[in-house]
Design a protein around this motif. Sequence first.
Motif, mmCIF file in Angstrom:
data_model
loop_
_atom_site.group_PDB
_atom_site.id
_atom_site.type_symbol
_atom_site.label_atom_id
_atom_site.label_comp_id
_atom_site.label_asym_id
_atom_site.label_seq_id
_atom_site.Cartn_x
_atom_site.Cartn_y
_atom_site.Cartn_z
ATOM 1 N N MET A 1 0.839 -1.195 0.000
ATOM 2 C CA MET A 1 0.000 0.000 0.000
ATOM 3 C C MET A 1 0.875 1.248 0.000
ATOM 4 S SD MET A 1 -2.895 1.193 2.788
ATOM 5 C CE MET A 1 -3.951 -0.204 2.451
ATOM 6 N N ASP A 2 0.571 2.190 -0.882
ATOM 7 C CA ASP A 2 1.310 3.448 -0.943
ATOM 8 C C ASP A 2 0.454 4.544 -0.309
ATOM 9 O OD1 ASP A 2 2.736 5.705 -1.495
ATOM 10 O OD2 ASP A 2 3.002 5.300 -3.636
ATOM 11 N N ILE A 3 0.730 4.842 0.952
ATOM 12 C CA ILE A 3 -0.061 5.831 1.697
ATOM 13 C C ILE A 3 0.100 7.235 1.096
ATOM 14 C CG2 ILE A 3 -0.392 6.899 3.968
ATOM 15 C CD1 ILE A 3 0.524 4.234 5.186
ATOM 16 N N ASN A 4 1.222 7.465 0.407
ATOM 17 C CA ASN A 4 1.441 8.779 -0.198
ATOM 18 C C ASN A 4 0.368 9.126 -1.226
ATOM 19 O OD1 ASN A 4 3.763 9.593 1.188
ATOM 20 N ND2 ASN A 4 5.065 8.322 -0.112
ATOM 21 N N ILE A 5 -0.183 8.119 -1.896
ATOM 22 C CA ILE A 5 -1.277 8.363 -2.851
ATOM 23 C C ILE A 5 -2.454 8.988 -2.116
ATOM 24 C CG2 ILE A 5 -2.972 7.263 -4.380
ATOM 25 C CD1 ILE A 5 -0.823 5.150 -5.012
ATOM 26 N N PHE A 6 -2.754 8.450 -0.943
ATOM 27 C CA PHE A 6 -3.847 8.955 -0.102
ATOM 28 C C PHE A 6 -3.550 10.383 0.347
ATOM 29 C CE2 PHE A 6 -7.321 8.046 2.905
ATOM 30 C CZ PHE A 6 -7.119 9.034 3.863
ATOM 31 N N ILE A 7 -2.340 10.620 0.856
ATOM 32 C CA ILE A 7 -1.971 11.937 1.391
ATOM 33 C C ILE A 7 -1.953 12.985 0.288
ATOM 34 C CG2 ILE A 7 -0.128 13.249 2.514
ATOM 35 C CD1 ILE A 7 0.691 10.608 3.904
ATOM 36 N N GLU A 8 -1.371 12.632 -0.863
ATOM 37 C CA GLU A 8 -1.293 13.582 -1.976
ATOM 38 C C GLU A 8 -2.675 13.961 -2.483
ATOM 39 O OE1 GLU A 8 3.032 11.947 -3.553
ATOM 40 O OE2 GLU A 8 1.249 11.727 -4.823
ATOM 41 N N ARG A 9 -3.593 13.000 -2.498
ATOM 42 C CA ARG A 9 -4.956 13.293 -2.946
ATOM 43 C C ARG A 9 -5.642 14.237 -1.963
ATOM 44 N NH1 ARG A 9 -8.267 14.383 -6.983
ATOM 45 N NH2 ARG A 9 -10.401 13.706 -6.600
ATOM 46 N N ARG A 10 -5.449 14.011 -0.662
ATOM 47 C CA ARG A 10 -6.051 14.898 0.340
ATOM 48 C C ARG A 10 -5.513 16.317 0.195
ATOM 49 N NH1 ARG A 10 -4.530 16.834 5.098
ATOM 50 N NH2 ARG A 10 -2.758 15.423 5.424
ATOM 51 N N LYS A 11 -4.219 16.424 -0.009
ATOM 52 C CA LYS A 11 -3.607 17.752 -0.154
ATOM 53 C C LYS A 11 -4.009 18.416 -1.462
ATOM 54 C CE LYS A 11 0.350 16.916 2.863
ATOM 55 N NZ LYS A 11 1.828 16.770 2.971
ATOM 56 N N SER A 28 -7.022 11.366 15.348
ATOM 57 C CA SER A 28 -5.902 10.543 15.802
ATOM 58 C C SER A 28 -5.755 9.296 14.946
ATOM 59 C CB SER A 28 -6.097 10.160 17.271
ATOM 60 O OG SER A 28 -5.094 9.271 17.697
ATOM 61 N N THR A 29 -6.883 8.665 14.622
ATOM 62 C CA THR A 29 -6.857 7.466 13.783
ATOM 63 C C THR A 29 -6.283 7.789 12.408
ATOM 64 O OG1 THR A 29 -8.755 6.495 14.917
ATOM 65 C CG2 THR A 29 -8.288 5.686 12.698
ATOM 66 N N LEU A 30 -6.743 8.919 11.833
ATOM 67 C CA LEU A 30 -6.260 9.324 10.511
ATOM 68 C C LEU A 30 -4.782 9.683 10.549
ATOM 69 C CD1 LEU A 30 -6.651 10.030 7.562
ATOM 70 C CD2 LEU A 30 -7.600 12.243 8.252
ATOM 71 N N SER A 31 -4.381 10.392 11.608
ATOM 72 C CA SER A 31 -2.985 10.797 11.745
ATOM 73 C C SER A 31 -2.064 9.582 11.864
ATOM 74 C CB SER A 31 -2.823 11.698 12.971
ATOM 75 O OG SER A 31 -1.487 12.103 13.125
ATOM 76 N N PHE A 33 -2.587 6.697 10.619
ATOM 77 C CA PHE A 33 -2.533 6.062 9.299
ATOM 78 C C PHE A 33 -1.550 6.801 8.392
ATOM 79 C CE2 PHE A 33 -4.479 5.954 4.919
ATOM 80 C CZ PHE A 33 -3.983 4.703 4.584
ATOM 81 N N GLU A 34 -1.671 8.134 8.342
ATOM 82 C CA GLU A 34 -0.835 8.916 7.438
ATOM 83 C C GLU A 34 0.625 8.977 7.899
ATOM 84 O OE1 GLU A 34 -4.015 12.021 5.352
ATOM 85 O OE2 GLU A 34 -2.334 12.801 6.538
ATOM 86 N N VAL A 39 -2.898 1.094 9.648
ATOM 87 C CA VAL A 39 -4.106 1.043 8.814
ATOM 88 C C VAL A 39 -5.337 0.850 9.697
ATOM 89 C CG1 VAL A 39 -5.271 -0.142 6.919
ATOM 90 C CG2 VAL A 39 -2.758 0.042 6.936
ATOM 91 N N PRO A 40 -6.363 1.704 9.543
ATOM 92 C CA PRO A 40 -7.600 1.533 10.314
ATOM 93 C C PRO A 40 -8.407 0.369 9.760
ATOM 94 C CG PRO A 40 -7.845 3.331 8.752
ATOM 95 C CD PRO A 40 -6.407 2.870 8.648
#
Length: 299
Positions: A1-11, A28-31, A33-34, A39-40
């Motif tokens: 899993m590439d969490i950066n894809i998630f973070i970049e999309r949010r930004k 806290s749960t989201l933080s 994860f990022e 992973v939640p």
Amino acid sequence: MDINIFIERRKELKMSQVKLCQGICTQSTLSKFENNGRVPSLAILNKLCERLGLSVDDLYKNSSASTTHMRTVLNRIESDLMMEDYAKVSEALKDLNVDDVNNNELKMQFYYQKGLFITLTNGKFEELFYNFSQILDNLDEEHHTIYSYLSYVGMGIFYSRINKMEQAEFYFDKVLDYINVHKDQTFQKNGLNVYLRILTIVFYTADFLIVKNKFENSLELVKRGIKLCSEQHITYYLPRLKLLEAKIAINTNQPATDVKDLLTDAMAFAKINHNEVVELRINALRKQYQDMKGNDDYE
């Protein structure tokens, strides 16, 4: 899993952690994860991804049918459609399978593009109705999204082209109401393609109003479209909007110098965008106007 894809999309969407997790999980749960890769639950991750317009599959780099990939492909098709590069649009749509699209918004984007492409290339009416009905009768039954109104635009264009003006006006009236309700809305965080959809609605409605000799209403929409192009630095629609403005000027007996300036502007923007289709239309209108006025009067 590439969490950066998630973070970049949010930004990319300029969405804070607080806003993203609201009603889904704690910050806290989201933080965790990022920042720590914790992973939640799948249910929470699905909801977070959905809010970002992603699927969990998108977080895996090798997912060829991912939402991110589909979004990129559909956005490229949308740009080509706006540029009237129908050969390229046709080839791209052939390579897409809607069953590979796992996001309802992207499905609507696909169906509106295919329906509008069929409409603008004089395809079979049953096919354009099928594609638009997927949005109007299935994916957006409440007609809350812009895709319903893009479908109405396609229906209006179709009826106008077969000279069923009462039916065409029925659909364009719905679109005009939508434009007036949302005229002050901004979409900076959602990217270029949102504005292309708005400009598509504005342009074709203005074009129809010219056919109905409602020049004042049409000019208002044209000016609104030009302003939007200027604010968002979008040149795709400028040649066609300037061409519409020239048509309005001709039909309302504006001075020849004004018409000439508008046609010159339209041609300049068409050349910038390498839009040969619009160049041909501009030259045809210029010739028609010269014949009407006489070359001496035009000069």
